[in-house]
Design a protein around this motif. Sequence first.
Motif, mmCIF file in Angstrom:
data_model
loop_
_atom_site.group_PDB
_atom_site.id
_atom_site.type_symbol
_atom_site.label_atom_id
_atom_site.label_comp_id
_atom_site.label_asym_id
_atom_site.label_seq_id
_atom_site.Cartn_x
_atom_site.Cartn_y
_atom_site.Cartn_z
ATOM 1 N N LEU A 51 -8.136 17.217 -7.956
ATOM 2 C CA LEU A 51 -7.360 18.168 -7.149
ATOM 3 C C LEU A 51 -5.894 18.175 -7.595
ATOM 4 N N ARG A 52 -5.360 16.996 -7.867
ATOM 5 C CA ARG A 52 -3.958 16.897 -8.304
ATOM 6 C C ARG A 52 -3.731 17.604 -9.640
ATOM 7 N N SER A 53 -4.677 17.419 -10.541
ATOM 8 C CA SER A 53 -4.524 18.023 -11.871
ATOM 9 C C SER A 53 -4.617 19.545 -11.815
ATOM 10 N N ASN A 54 -5.339 20.051 -10.831
ATOM 11 C CA ASN A 54 -5.500 21.513 -10.710
ATOM 12 C C ASN A 54 -4.403 22.153 -9.863
ATOM 13 N N ALA A 55 -3.697 21.334 -9.078
ATOM 14 C CA ALA A 55 -2.657 21.872 -8.193
ATOM 15 C C ALA A 55 -1.323 21.951 -8.922
ATOM 16 N N ARG A 56 -0.660 23.075 -8.821
ATOM 17 C CA ARG A 56 0.619 23.272 -9.516
ATOM 18 C C ARG A 56 1.689 22.317 -9.014
ATOM 19 N N ASN A 57 1.656 22.008 -7.715
ATOM 20 C CA ASN A 57 2.668 21.114 -7.150
ATOM 21 C C ASN A 57 2.186 19.671 -7.058
ATOM 22 N N GLY A 58 0.983 19.401 -7.572
ATOM 23 C CA GLY A 58 0.465 18.036 -7.571
ATOM 24 C C GLY A 58 -0.014 17.540 -6.226
ATOM 25 N N LEU A 59 -0.093 18.433 -5.252
ATOM 26 C CA LEU A 59 -0.520 18.031 -3.905
ATOM 27 C C LEU A 59 -2.035 18.169 -3.762
ATOM 28 N N ALA A 60 -2.685 17.041 -3.487
ATOM 29 C CA ALA A 60 -4.127 17.047 -3.259
ATOM 30 C C ALA A 60 -4.425 16.770 -1.791
ATOM 31 N N VAL A 61 -3.499 16.070 -1.119
ATOM 32 C CA VAL A 61 -3.647 15.726 0.297
ATOM 33 C C VAL A 61 -2.494 16.370 1.064
ATOM 34 N N VAL A 62 -2.822 17.201 2.046
ATOM 35 C CA VAL A 62 -1.785 17.920 2.792
ATOM 36 C C VAL A 62 -2.076 17.889 4.288
ATOM 37 N N SER A 63 -1.093 18.313 5.050
ATOM 38 C CA SER A 63 -1.250 18.431 6.503
ATOM 39 C C SER A 63 -1.412 19.897 6.876
ATOM 40 N N VAL A 64 -1.929 20.111 8.068
ATOM 41 C CA VAL A 64 -1.987 21.466 8.610
ATOM 42 C C VAL A 64 -0.683 21.693 9.347
ATOM 43 N N LYS A 65 0.081 22.686 8.918
ATOM 44 C CA LYS A 65 1.373 22.973 9.543
ATOM 45 C C LYS A 65 1.388 24.403 10.074
ATOM 46 N N ARG A 66 1.684 24.529 11.335
ATOM 47 C CA ARG A 66 1.715 25.850 11.978
ATOM 48 C C ARG A 66 0.410 26.603 11.732
ATOM 49 N N ASP A 67 -0.692 25.875 11.915
ATOM 50 C CA ASP A 67 -2.054 26.425 11.785
ATOM 51 C C ASP A 67 -2.430 26.817 10.353
ATOM 52 N N ALA A 68 -1.639 26.394 9.383
ATOM 53 C CA ALA A 68 -1.922 26.764 7.991
ATOM 54 C C ALA A 68 -2.009 25.522 7.110
ATOM 55 N N CYS A 69 -2.759 25.651 6.014
ATOM 56 C CA CYS A 69 -2.886 24.571 5.034
ATOM 57 C C CYS A 69 -1.529 24.339 4.375
ATOM 58 N N GLY A 70 -1.125 23.080 4.296
ATOM 59 C CA GLY A 70 0.166 22.752 3.698
ATOM 60 C C GLY A 70 0.202 22.928 2.192
ATOM 61 N N GLY A 71 -0.952 23.264 1.591
ATOM 62 C CA GLY A 71 -1.002 23.459 0.143
ATOM 63 C C GLY A 71 -1.014 24.912 -0.252
ATOM 64 N N CYS A 72 -1.960 25.682 0.325
ATOM 65 C CA CYS A 72 -2.088 27.102 -0.044
ATOM 66 C C CYS A 72 -1.556 28.045 1.025
ATOM 67 N N PHE A 73 -1.244 27.482 2.222
ATOM 68 C CA PHE A 73 -0.658 28.244 3.338
ATOM 69 C C PHE A 73 -1.604 29.270 3.954
ATOM 70 N N ASN A 74 -2.892 29.122 3.699
ATOM 71 C CA ASN A 74 -3.874 29.966 4.379
ATOM 72 C C ASN A 74 -4.180 29.372 5.747
ATOM 73 N N ILE A 75 -4.554 30.235 6.689
ATOM 74 C CA ILE A 75 -4.829 29.799 8.062
ATOM 75 C C ILE A 75 -6.044 28.875 8.104
ATOM 76 N N VAL A 76 -5.894 27.796 8.877
ATOM 77 C CA VAL A 76 -7.000 26.860 9.086
ATOM 78 C C VAL A 76 -7.571 27.134 10.477
ATOM 79 N N PRO A 77 -8.851 27.482 10.584
ATOM 80 C CA PRO A 77 -9.467 27.797 11.887
ATOM 81 C C PRO A 77 -9.298 26.673 12.894
ATOM 82 N N PRO A 78 -9.194 27.001 14.171
ATOM 83 C CA PRO A 78 -8.991 25.993 15.228
ATOM 84 C C PRO A 78 -10.017 24.860 15.196
#
Length: 265
Positions: free
Chosen positions: A188-215
């Motif tokens: 995941l790290r090698s494929n991610a431009r920012n090197g983030l493989a582990v992220v948090s959900v922030k404001r209902d969105a994925c901290g990596g791609c910023f797409n909405i994460v369902p409740p």
Amino acid sequence: METTTTVSKKLDALVKLQDIDSQLDEIKKIKGDLPEEVQDLEDEIAGLQTRIQKFKGEIKELDAQVKTQEQAIKEHKKLIAKYKEQQENVRNDREYQAIMREVESQELDIKLAEKTINDLNRKVSDKHNEIEKTHNNLTERQKDLEVKQNELQSIIKESEEDEEKLYKEREKRKKHVPDSLYLAYQKLRSNARNGLAVVSVKRDACGGCFNIVPPQRQVDVKERKKIVICEHCGRILADVEEVVVVEKKRTVRKARATKAEASEE
């Protein structure tokens, strides 16, 4: 099925590993392209040095050919001297003409050898010019390398201690992550431009791609009963950051108090 505690520990270990890797990534950013630039210059310098050695080898071969031609000229001159001696003892015009043809042939060979020597000497001169140009280029590249190496060493010296501590800490944290999960993390790290493989959900969105994460998926992330990944980017969702709008609550309370005071008046 894995217990919640086990999954939670794995996620904690991944979060710490990600934090360490992100710090190491920052150090790499500070270094920038310097390591690659240094390597490129070292390769270029090695190539130029090889080129100079190649030219020197070619000059050696050309010089050997010149000597061969010079030796041939000496042999031709010896033959000419021999033929001229024979001319003094000829018995008839036919023998004389035959010897003259041999002399002319040897003289022609001398001219051809001299032309070959001139051509070879021109090539030698061209090679020496190429060596001089390459030497000048080499000197410039060596100066550039010295500057780049000094810059890189300066950065390495500043970050060396921190980097060493981070790598040691990374080895400790890595031991708490199962091999299969670690491989997935690395991929995941090698494929991610920012090197983030582990992220948090922030404001209902994925901290990596910023797409909405369902409740419901957010609930799964909070419960930590299983490893949850973002359905859009595949990153591991470690936790859900609670957004507490303190200022907004204060504003509402203040508005209510103001309204109450107005009513009393």
